[in-house]
Design an enzyme around this catalytic site. Structure first.
Site, PDB file in Angstrom:
ATOM      1  N   ASP A 237       0.978  -1.035   0.092  1.00 10.19           N
ATOM      2  CA  ASP A 237       0.046   0.169   0.201  1.00 10.19           C
ATOM      3  C   ASP A 237       1.190   1.238   0.046  1.00 10.19           C
ATOM      4  OD1 ASP A 237      -2.945   1.586   0.340  1.00 10.19           O
ATOM      5  OD2 ASP A 237      -1.667   2.193   2.548  1.00 10.19           O
TER       6      ASP A 237
ATOM      7  N   GLU B 219       1.185   0.104  -5.537  1.00  6.79           N
ATOM      8  CA  GLU B 219       0.483   1.369  -5.345  1.00  6.79           C
ATOM      9  C   GLU B 219       1.874   2.669  -5.453  1.00  6.79           C
ATOM     10  OE1 GLU B 219      -3.333   3.739  -3.703  1.00  6.79           O
ATOM     11  OE2 GLU B 219      -2.275   2.484  -2.226  1.00  6.79           O
TER      12      GLU B 219
END
Length: 609
Positions: A265, A301
């Site tokens: 993330d 990401e």
């Protein structure tokens, strides 16, 4: 078959029946383990560089414990494998060899086969558990999904959370089940030929339940700042335990739980000025530790579009990370089919179709160009030499739905014809597609931001959430912001549960058949061509600002062509290739194709073998 990952910290069951406890507490003078309801204390020995250790037969699998710091504070184990009573409660000793794995023949799947389905365990089914996800695996396999992606499951405060506020990265949250329940889910997916990826958070800890500052403040640094405050200290002096903590976390999920990959993330919020960067070091550790025959994939990401993390080597194999979520393709498509202009969509308003074309043929729309949304800073790096497989494409995901004030799905804010056209592009383009839970049947259930913090923190989070939208015209008035759902309210979470009853309605069944058909075509015509290496030639051209032609030529000589009209009016001037038509929207007739006319919101795909 038994699987375990041996870690240099936490509670480890030994073959002789003892348990070894180990904690990094550099500011503590003394540490004890506090066992059971009576909290019987057994001191740990100070060893070196802030480490404390104890091996004892007075604990066993199932024992609950705290670490007692300087005889003043009991804290859970930061490397706890399970927190049966939430983030402030005791940790539990887990013996990973108690689970008998039956999937020794599973080595994963090649990345070119990836069709990813992102889900939130708590909101995916009415019961919201690992076991209830298992009940939907046959449905997902029939849909054409080859990879589940679980939003973070690490232990978080309260009864509900997106997962990005986790504070015990090694402990599956007890609200979803016990560790063996998660292992059973992974194994059940493997039986059905599906990979399982886990979303992990290495850029911050959640705001409630993290006790590290009280005995290991060196875990954080004020030399770097993140949206959550002081950064995790990956590059400070005498902080080697910090990168090791996260590297072992990655290895733990991939070995002890047999996950097939991780989604990291928001790595743009990981700040590390040392060499090698923690992202490189982590990827190297994974590649060196995982058996050569296993397919394991690391997906980023990264708002910075740093293409160097996706570099390829011999036979187009990833040298570091496998792929990145491609926000650019989502933003360009979203602008085209909704016309929304606020926030980061402003960077795609001038030439949305050109941005989309560039995404489809070369990954990122921003490869070093200036981003006005980011105050005129250059964004991204060139993607030369990278294949389409390095970029995960999507029309929806948890962020792009849940970060809207009211969590609206695309099906509720755009013309259904436009959504179908965009879906046909995402699911058949060479880049691996991602579906967000329920997207395949046109779900209209919102996915809101939800959490369950203690009272004082909850009020601040609610106010902060509403103030985030102050820059949007629609919410410039405080009274309008007050109508944004309270993230801590139970009804906000309950409204976000996927409504499977929709499958009984004809329009939703029609959407499901539509997605199944596209994914069957992808498997039949597209996937096998993605393993031909990095040598893919691709280009695009624009027709009157509303039409797009995109072409790919693969290493085996086959050619894929997309014709698309992403507007509400017909577009002339297309030239259909003399190749097999593998898909066309229902409104697109053979005569229209021959005349070079595409009606509103229409798509056609051609393949020349």
């Amino acid at each position: 078959m038994k699987r375990r990952h041996n870690m240099p910290f936490g509670a480890e069951c030994r073959e002789d029946g003892s348990v070894r406890f180990r904690l990094w507490a550099p500011t503590a003078h003394q540490v004890a383990v506090s066992l059971g309801e009576q909290r019987r204390q057994i001191p740990l020995s100070r060893i070196i560089d802030g480490w404390f250790e104890l091996t004892t037969r007075e604990a066993k699998a199932g024992s609950q414990y705290y670490f007692r710091i300087d005889d003043r504070q009991d804290v859970p184990d930061p490397a706890s494998r399970f927190q049966p009573r939430d983030v402030h409660g005791p940790s539990e000793v887990i013996d990973p060899t108690a689970f008998d794995w039956q999937d020794e023949g599973w080595h994963g799947r090649g990345w070119e086969e990836a069709v990813i389905y992102e889900l939130h365990v708590g909101a995916f089914t009415p019961r919201g558990t690992f076991s209830s996800v298992c009940e939907r695996l046959d449905y997902l396999a029939e849909l054409g999904v080859t990879a589940l992606e679980l939003m973070p499951v690490s232990d978080f405060p309260g009864q509900r959370n997106w997962g990005y506020d986790g504070v015990y990265p090694f402990a599956p949250d007890s609200i979803y089940g016990r560790p063996d329940d998660l292992k059973h889910l992974v194994q059940a997916a493997h039986v059905r030929g599906m990979m399982v990826f886990l979303d992990v958070v290495y850029n911050h800890f959640g705001p409630e339940g993290n006790y590290l500052n009280s005995y290991a403040p060196q875990f954080f640094t004020n030399r770097h700042r993140t949206p959550w405050g002081n950064a995790i200290n990956f590059d400070g002096e005498k902080s080697r335990a910090v990168p090791d903590f996260f590297i072992h976390n990655a290895l733990y999920w991939l070995t002890e739980y047999h996950f097939d990959g991780l989604r990291l993330d928001a790595v743009h919020a990981i700040i590390d000025d040392s060499t090698p960067h923690i992202l490189t070091e982590l990827a190297d550790a994974v590649h060196n530790a995982i058996e050569p025959e296993r397919h394991v994939h690391l997906v980023l990401e990264n708002d910075n579009n740093e293409a160097h993390y996706l570099r390829r080597g011999e036979n187009c194999q990833p040298q570091s990370h496998t792929a990145q979520w491609n926000d650019d393709v989502h933003h360009a498509l979203h602008v085209l089919i909704t016309g929304e202009r606020d926030g980061y969509y402003s960077d795609y308003l001038d030439r949305p179709l050109a941005h989309l074309g560039r995404c489809l043929v070369s990954g990122f729309a921003y490869q070093g160009e200036v981003s006005l949304f980011r105050n005129g800073k250059p964004r991204g790096e060139p993607t030369t030499g990278l294949p389409p497989a390095a970029f995960v494409s999507f029309l929806q995901n948890h962020d792009q739905v849940g970060n809207r004030a009211f969590g609206e799905r695309i099906a509720t804010i755009a013309d259904p014809r436009a959504v179908r056209a965009a879906t046909a592009i995402i699911l058949l383009a060479p880049s691996p597609p991602l579906l967000f839970m329920g997207e395949e049947f046109g779900s209209e259930t919102p996915f809101l931001f939800f959490c369950d913090f203690e009272k004082g923190l909850a009020q601040g989070v609610t106010a902060g959430r509403r103030n985030e939208f102050a820059r949007f015209t629609r919410f410039s008035d405080p009274a309008a912001r007050a109508g944004i759902p309270d993230p801590n309210a139970l009804k906000t979470f309950e409204a976000s549960r996927l409504d499977w009853g929709n499958l009984g309605l004809p329009r939703h069944l029609d959407w499901l058949r539509f997605c199944r058909r596209l994914l069957k075509l992808r498997c039949q015509y597209i996937a096998s061509r993605l393993s031909t290496g990095c040598s893919i030639n691709a280009d695009y051209e624009i027709h009157t600002d509303r039409g797009l032609t995109t072409r790919w030529e693969f290493g085996d000589g086959s050619k894929l062509t997309l014709l698309a009209n992403l507007s509400a009016e017909s577009v002339l001037g297309f030239t259909a290739p003399s190749a097999q038509l593998i898909y066309a929207t229902d409104e697109l007739s053979t005569d229209a194709l021959k005349s070079g006319t595409l009606p509103a919101w229409s798509v056609a795909w051609f393949l020349e073998s």
